[in-house]
Design an enzyme around this catalytic site. Structure first.
Site, PDB file in Angstrom:
ATOM      1  N   ARG A  99    -104.515 -43.617  14.755  1.00  0.00           N
ATOM      2  CA  ARG A  99    -103.435 -44.100  13.881  1.00  0.00           C
ATOM      3  C   ARG A  99    -103.286 -43.185  12.652  1.00  0.00           C
ATOM      4  O   ARG A  99    -102.371 -42.396  12.567  1.00  0.00           O
ATOM      5  CB  ARG A  99    -103.704 -45.556  13.473  1.00  0.00           C
ATOM      6  CG  ARG A  99    -102.457 -46.333  13.046  1.00  0.00           C
ATOM      7  CD  ARG A  99    -101.914 -45.934  11.688  1.00  0.00           C
ATOM      8  NE  ARG A  99    -102.912 -46.038  10.633  1.00  0.00           N
ATOM      9  CZ  ARG A  99    -102.726 -45.599   9.394  1.00  0.00           C
ATOM     10  NH1 ARG A  99    -101.576 -45.044   9.043  1.00  0.00           N
ATOM     11  NH2 ARG A  99    -103.684 -45.686   8.501  1.00  0.00           N
ATOM     12  N   ASP A 100    -104.236 -43.272  11.740  1.00  0.00           N
ATOM     13  CA  ASP A 100    -104.163 -42.478  10.508  1.00  0.00           C
ATOM     14  C   ASP A 100    -104.066 -40.989  10.854  1.00  0.00           C
ATOM     15  O   ASP A 100    -103.268 -40.245  10.272  1.00  0.00           O
ATOM     16  CB  ASP A 100    -105.430 -42.765   9.682  1.00  0.00           C
ATOM     17  CG  ASP A 100    -105.433 -42.131   8.305  1.00  0.00           C
ATOM     18  OD1 ASP A 100    -104.455 -41.455   7.950  1.00  0.00           O
ATOM     19  OD2 ASP A 100    -106.436 -42.309   7.585  1.00  0.00           O
ATOM     20  N   HIS A 105    -113.397 -44.687   2.625  1.00  0.00           N
ATOM     21  CA  HIS A 105    -112.540 -43.849   3.457  1.00  0.00           C
ATOM     22  C   HIS A 105    -112.302 -42.544   2.684  1.00  0.00           C
ATOM     23  O   HIS A 105    -111.480 -42.504   1.771  1.00  0.00           O
ATOM     24  CB  HIS A 105    -111.235 -44.630   3.685  1.00  0.00           C
ATOM     25  CG  HIS A 105    -110.185 -43.942   4.492  1.00  0.00           C
ATOM     26  ND1 HIS A 105    -109.699 -44.467   5.670  1.00  0.00           N
ATOM     27  CD2 HIS A 105    -109.499 -42.786   4.309  1.00  0.00           C
ATOM     28  CE1 HIS A 105    -108.763 -43.672   6.162  1.00  0.00           C
ATOM     29  NE2 HIS A 105    -108.630 -42.638   5.348  1.00  0.00           N
ATOM     30  N   HIS A 148    -111.507 -38.418   2.237  1.00  0.00           N
ATOM     31  CA  HIS A 148    -110.815 -37.247   2.780  1.00  0.00           C
ATOM     32  C   HIS A 148    -111.557 -35.999   2.302  1.00  0.00           C
ATOM     33  O   HIS A 148    -112.088 -35.979   1.196  1.00  0.00           O
ATOM     34  CB  HIS A 148    -109.360 -37.225   2.302  1.00  0.00           C
ATOM     35  CG  HIS A 148    -108.477 -38.151   3.075  1.00  0.00           C
ATOM     36  ND1 HIS A 148    -107.125 -37.995   3.166  1.00  0.00           N
ATOM     37  CD2 HIS A 148    -108.772 -39.249   3.825  1.00  0.00           C
ATOM     38  CE1 HIS A 148    -106.606 -38.956   3.925  1.00  0.00           C
ATOM     39  NE2 HIS A 148    -107.578 -39.736   4.329  1.00  0.00           N
ATOM     40  N   CYS A 204    -103.502 -33.355   5.277  1.00  0.00           N
ATOM     41  CA  CYS A 204    -103.242 -34.035   4.014  1.00  0.00           C
ATOM     42  C   CYS A 204    -101.796 -33.768   3.644  1.00  0.00           C
ATOM     43  O   CYS A 204    -101.432 -32.633   3.350  1.00  0.00           O
ATOM     44  CB  CYS A 204    -104.179 -33.534   2.920  1.00  0.00           C
ATOM     45  SG  CYS A 204    -103.873 -34.336   1.343  1.00  0.00           S
ATOM     46  N   ASN A 226    -108.620 -36.518   6.609  1.00  0.00           N
ATOM     47  CA  ASN A 226    -109.744 -37.422   6.889  1.00  0.00           C
ATOM     48  C   ASN A 226    -111.053 -36.679   7.131  1.00  0.00           C
ATOM     49  O   ASN A 226    -111.081 -35.665   7.829  1.00  0.00           O
ATOM     50  CB  ASN A 226    -109.439 -38.227   8.156  1.00  0.00           C
ATOM     51  CG  ASN A 226    -108.339 -39.239   7.943  1.00  0.00           C
ATOM     52  OD1 ASN A 226    -108.436 -40.091   7.079  1.00  0.00           O
ATOM     53  ND2 ASN A 226    -107.277 -39.146   8.722  1.00  0.00           N
TER      54      ASN A 226
END
Ligand code: MG
Length: 312
Positions: free
Chosen positions: A24-25, A216, A218, A249, A258
């Site tokens: 998804r992300d 979470h 990055h 990003c 991520n």
């Protein structure tokens, strides 16, 4: 049997829950649109690795995000393994209705700790987003859904710069008070450093049990794993990552987004910390999606392992 971490690492959590964000992300932030059948294959490969949580798709308004218009077909096509949580983003009650009809049992809502980001990302104020979620969470809880919340830009905003820790705590507390099961605190633009992670984790833990907190990170500026270690030292044992480092990003074109699942697993397993996830199988999923996207992946561990295995 792995050797437990020693010395100053002896007090770290012994087991980490890794939440996979790739389908998804990750894919949402790729320019290529992946076919439904390739998404299903990718998710099934990730399921084979032992990952306990896979963020699978999003029930946003169809056509809002071209990469995610096939949520129903993806959920119908994947093999749902016992013990794996297939998490789906749900922006509103309409999305919850669609998720329920697709047989989803775990949902996520998303807001941010910065007003301008929330406005540009979901066209709401933070207060409006919390109001919208209160219905989703109330209905979801009554129906027995497991519910996760995301707070983006918790360590910095692409439009506002620094974000006050008090603001992160305010939004987190509001979501927790609605009865959310788990909160994932996101460094959306990859600006966090370990001292800031400790500050935010400490402030959150004055209001919330640590068991309900995830982070979470990055890797945009190369600090993601250092931040994981800092968060683990604060007792946090749930981390989000994306196989291969999928998803760039959007605020730093060309930079990694991520934290890569392979990089996270390499560090944790090397420290004797269990995840239940087979790194080789995650790598197989990454190799598959790299071929589909037709581009190399940013994960350092993935690339090192691939290089080692192709050398003769
Ligand atoms: Mg992300």
């Amino acid at each position: 049997m792995s050797i437990p971490p020693a010395g100053s690492f002896a007090a770290l959590p012994r087991r980490i829950k890794v939440c996979e964000m790739g389908p998804r992300d990750g894919l949402q932030n790729e320019s290529a649109v992946v076919s439904t059948s390739d998404k299903i294959r990718y998710i099934d490969l990730l399921s084979d690795s032992g990952l306990p949580v896979i963020e699978t798709t999003s029930f946003v308004r169809p056509n809002a995000i071209p990469q995610l218009t096939d949520a129903e077909a993806v959920m119908a096509g994947i093999v749902r393994r016992a013990g794996v949580t297939y998490l789906c983003l749900v922006p509103n009650v309409r999305g919850l209705d669609r998720a329920r009809a697709a047989g989803v049992t775990s949902i996520a809502v998303f807001t941010a700790a910065s007003e301008s980001f929330t406005k540009r990302n979901i066209n709401m104020t933070i207060a409006e987003s919390l109001q919208a979620f209160s219905d989703v969470i109330r209905i979801g809880r009554a129906e027995g859904f497991w519910i996760r919340g995301y707070i983006s830009t918790a360590f910095g905003c692409p439009y506002e710069g620094d974000v006050a820790t008090a603001e992160v705590v305010r939004v987190a507390t509001a979501l927790a008070d609605m009865g959310i099961d788990e909160l994932s605190i996101g460094d959306t633009i990859g600006v966090a450093t370990p001292a800031k992670v400790v500050e935010v984790a400490e402030a959150l833990q004055r209001q919330l049990p640590v068991e309900r907190l995830a982070m979470h990170f990055h890797d945009t500026r190369g600090t993601a794993l250092a931040n994981v270690l800092a968060a683990m030292q604060m007792g946090i044992d749930i981390f989000d990552s994306s196989a291969g480092g999928l998803g760039g990003c959007p605020y730093a074109p060309g930079a990694s987004g991520n934290l890569a699942t392979e990089d996270l697993l390499y560090m944790l397993h090397g420290m004797g910390i269990e995840t239940g996830v087979d790194l080789e199988r995650v790598r197989a999923a990454s190799r598959f999606i790299s071929g589909v996207l037709g581009r190399p992946l940013t994960s350092r561990a993935y690339n090192a392992l691939e290089a080692a295995s192709t050398r003769t």
